[in-house]
Design a protein around this motif. Structure first.
Motif, mmCIF file in Angstrom:
data_model
loop_
_atom_site.group_PDB
_atom_site.id
_atom_site.type_symbol
_atom_site.label_atom_id
_atom_site.label_comp_id
_atom_site.label_asym_id
_atom_site.label_seq_id
_atom_site.Cartn_x
_atom_site.Cartn_y
_atom_site.Cartn_z
ATOM 1 N N ASP A 31 0.831 -1.197 0.000
ATOM 2 C CA ASP A 31 0.000 0.000 0.000
ATOM 3 C C ASP A 31 0.867 1.248 0.000
ATOM 4 O OD1 ASP A 31 -2.358 -1.309 -0.102
ATOM 5 O OD2 ASP A 31 -2.834 -1.121 2.030
ATOM 6 N N THR B 61 -6.348 1.579 0.221
ATOM 7 C CA THR B 61 -5.674 2.734 -0.354
ATOM 8 C C THR B 61 -6.465 3.303 -1.519
ATOM 9 O OG1 THR B 61 -4.425 1.267 -1.782
ATOM 10 C CG2 THR B 61 -3.404 1.875 0.301
ATOM 11 N N PRO B 62 -6.173 4.554 -1.884
ATOM 12 C CA PRO B 62 -6.942 5.215 -2.936
ATOM 13 C C PRO B 62 -6.908 4.519 -4.286
ATOM 14 C CG PRO B 62 -5.690 6.807 -1.675
ATOM 15 C CD PRO B 62 -5.242 5.455 -1.224
ATOM 16 N N TYR C 205 -3.587 12.917 4.325
ATOM 17 C CA TYR C 205 -3.398 11.820 3.372
ATOM 18 C C TYR C 205 -4.675 11.140 2.893
ATOM 19 C CZ TYR C 205 1.442 12.117 4.991
ATOM 20 O OH TYR C 205 2.692 12.561 5.304
ATOM 21 N N LEU C 206 -5.758 11.184 3.655
ATOM 22 C CA LEU C 206 -6.896 10.320 3.357
ATOM 23 C C LEU C 206 -8.174 11.042 2.957
ATOM 24 C CD1 LEU C 206 -6.460 7.672 6.203
ATOM 25 C CD2 LEU C 206 -5.794 7.471 3.808
ATOM 26 N N ASN C 207 -8.348 12.281 3.382
ATOM 27 C CA ASN C 207 -9.588 12.991 3.104
ATOM 28 C C ASN C 207 -9.464 13.919 1.896
ATOM 29 O OD1 ASN C 207 -10.974 11.912 5.277
ATOM 30 N ND2 ASN C 207 -10.596 13.649 6.624
ATOM 31 N N ASN D 224 -12.713 5.423 4.496
ATOM 32 C CA ASN D 224 -11.642 6.369 4.165
ATOM 33 C C ASN D 224 -12.012 7.176 2.928
ATOM 34 O OD1 ASN D 224 -9.815 6.074 6.221
ATOM 35 N ND2 ASN D 224 -8.666 4.445 5.209
ATOM 36 N N PHE D 225 -11.181 8.166 2.654
ATOM 37 C CA PHE D 225 -11.319 8.989 1.454
ATOM 38 C C PHE D 225 -12.623 9.793 1.462
ATOM 39 C CE2 PHE D 225 -9.832 4.639 0.067
ATOM 40 C CZ PHE D 225 -8.550 4.834 0.534
ATOM 41 N N VAL E 180 1.147 4.031 1.653
ATOM 42 C CA VAL E 180 0.867 4.806 2.860
ATOM 43 C C VAL E 180 2.164 4.971 3.640
ATOM 44 C CG1 VAL E 180 -1.523 4.019 3.003
ATOM 45 C CG2 VAL E 180 0.261 2.725 4.175
ATOM 46 N N PRO F 3 -7.382 12.101 -1.815
ATOM 47 C CA PRO F 3 -6.691 10.884 -1.387
ATOM 48 C C PRO F 3 -5.735 10.367 -2.467
ATOM 49 C CG PRO F 3 -9.026 10.748 -0.910
ATOM 50 C CD PRO F 3 -8.846 11.962 -1.750
ATOM 51 N N ARG G 103 -5.159 11.882 8.851
ATOM 52 C CA ARG G 103 -6.337 11.712 8.013
ATOM 53 C C ARG G 103 -6.514 12.878 7.057
ATOM 54 N NH1 ARG G 103 -10.061 8.279 7.499
ATOM 55 N NH2 ARG G 103 -9.102 7.053 9.158
#
Length: 506
Positions: free
Chosen positions: A50, A81-82, A448-450, A234-235, A52, A336, A445
């Motif tokens: 991944d 992951t995205p 990296y994720l939102n 996520n995302f 990340v 993301p 978050r």
């Protein structure tokens, strides 16, 4: 109705599985043991590749191997992951066509702005929009000012209203905003309402149906099947944005709900910051909304890029209306994946600080690179101050934040706990001249994720207002010192350390 049918189906399926669990227990136990042994290795292999942070990988591997069932389920819900987020690929052509059509409307940083504020050039290279010097900015402090400005903007709309929020409740203020949107739609103003499928899961058909009956276009950004069956947690789209007539925009830290007016019994007073903008930067915010709308509606509605940006509609949605000279303003957006524009923007501004770094955030769980910059700045004598909540809304994040206090004090960084309970503002002020205001928290978050957004400002009229709000926040807060930290119980230290281990997952 469709949502209720799905919920009923899930409930019936759950009952069948529960009955089957007792009837076929002897057969299930070996199967569950086999799954517990095999699944961590399967998921662990995926985690290794991944894209990340290493800290996140390690936290997920520990979780998956030491608590297999819970860990695997948590990874399915939160850890993917995205590159698995394939829906974007189905809308990439639409968004590409939109960007090509509005290329001439994009802000270009003028030589004057670039030479006066060199940081704008740096941010632009990192992925920010061009810097505009003719956008008016007004700071909106707390819920009362934000919702007054929001309702005023909606009531003043004559052509269209584009509104999106991560969290939209069904309480008093939410109904007031919804009814204002319905009223304008009935007056033949085009209204598009976009909400995050997870953050606004409280919204049901009873809330949405009156909107649709009044011809309001409604879409959920990545809807979830059910609160207990979330496979895309996520995302999320954490942005807060409203664009009215292509001329006025509001964005910042506040969602829509009574708690933002201080009506939550647990949290009490709610301190937050929002921003009202007029001028060319609104075109960039309009593009952001339209891209989100195209993504959310692909396959379910017939609105395509040309309804916003072809020759007939371009001037309607992308208005060129400069205001008076007002420093410089830029938009930073993160999605993301490998897009870390906001993280890089934070790093660039922090590294440029000469005198002071003032930060407010409800969740201080920084990636190592951001924490390192703050520590170096503190050791170099820069006035670094961080304001965090005195009372938290999330147990894990609250204790993970407090874990960093001792580390920060060792680097001469001042930490303030907001004494009027909860502070939700996401703001940064550098040397009293450069600022960030937006939706991104100072945590993994948001970086990296939102889907997040921040407005960068250089010597704008709202900079002085922000400076004053920081001074007020310091006055309303308790400055943490070593005496307080030494009084921590062993139990409290254990909880903080435990939460910190999982901080890359928060």
């Amino acid at each position: 109705m469709k949502r209720r049918v799905i919920q009923l189906f899930i409930m019936v399926l759950s009952v069948i599985l529960l009955v089957g669990l007792f009837v076929w227990l002897d057969l299930l136990i070996p199967l569950l043991i086999g799954i517990a042994i095999v699944s961590p290795f399967v998921i662990g292999w995926q985690i290794l590749f991944d894209h990340v942070q290493p800290q996140g990988k390690l936290a997920w591997l520990l979780t998956v191997f030491f608590i297999p069932f819970i860990g695997v389920l948590a990874w399915i819900m939160f850890g993917r992951t995205p590159r698995r987020h394939r829906r974007f690929k189905r809308t990439s052509s639409e968004i590409r066509m939109l960007r090509q059509a509005i290329e001439s409307e994009k802000i270009v940083t003028s030589p004057d702005i670039g030479s006066t504020y060199p940081l704008t050039r740096s941010l632009e290279k990192l992925g920010a929009s061009g810097a505009d010097g003719h956008t008016s900015t007004t700071l909106l402090i707390n819920g009362e000012e934000k919702f007054e400005a929001l309702i005023e903007a909606i009531n003043g709309a004559t052509d269209h209203i584009h509104i999106q929020y991560y969290l939209f409740r069904t309480d008093d203020i939410s109904l007031k905003v919804r009814d204002a949107l319905i009223k304008k739609s009935n007056e033949h103003v085009t209204v598009r309402f976009l909400y995050d499928g997870l953050g606004s899961q409280e919204i049901g058909e009873d809330f949405i149906e009156p909107l649709r009956e009044s011809r309001v276009h409604v879409q959920a950004f990545d809807p979830v099947l059910h609160p207990y069956l979330v496979f895309n947690a996520n995302f999320r789209n954490h942005q807060k944005l409203i664009v009215v007539d292509g001329r006025i925009a509001l964005t910042g830290g506040l969602n829509v709900g009574d708690e933002y007016l201080g009506k939550d019994e647990k949290l009490g007073f709610w301190r937050d910051t929002h921003l009202r903008l007029e001028g060319p930067i609104v075109r960039e915010l309009q593009q952001l909304f339209v891209e989100n709308w195209l993504y959310a509606g692909q396959g379910t509605i017939d609105e395509t890029w040309d309804l916003f940006a072809d020759e007939e509609h371009l001037s309607r949605y992308f208005v060129n209306e400069p205001k008076g000279k007002n420093g410089a303003t830029q938009l930073l957006v993160t999605s993301p994946g490998n897009d870390v524009t906001i993280r890089d923007g934070f790093m660039r501004l922090l590294m440029d600080a000469k005198e002071s770094i003032w930060l407010t955030t409800p969740y201080f769980i920084p990636p190592p690179e951001l924490l390192a910059i703050l520590e170096v700045a503190g050791k170099n004598g820069i006035d670094v101050r961080i304001v965090v909540p005195g009372k938290g809304d999330e147990w894990f994040s609250f204790h993970a934040t407090e874990y960093y206090f001792e580390q920060l004090l060792k680097r001469n960084i001042k930490v303030y706990k907001y004494n009027r309970h909860f502070i939700h503002a996401k703001t940064l002020l550098i040397d009293g001249k450069v600022a960030f205001v937006g939706s991104a928290n100072f945590d993994f978050r948001s970086m990296y994720l939102n889907h997040e957004m921040m407005i960068a400002q250089f010597d704008t009229t709202s900079i002085q207002e922000l400076h004053e709000t920081f001074l007020n926040d310091f006055e309303e807060s308790i400055l943490i010192d070593w005496t307080m930290l030494r009084k921590k119980s062993s139990r409290k230290r254990f909880i903080e350390a435990f939460c910190h281990i999982f901080s890359p997952l928060l």
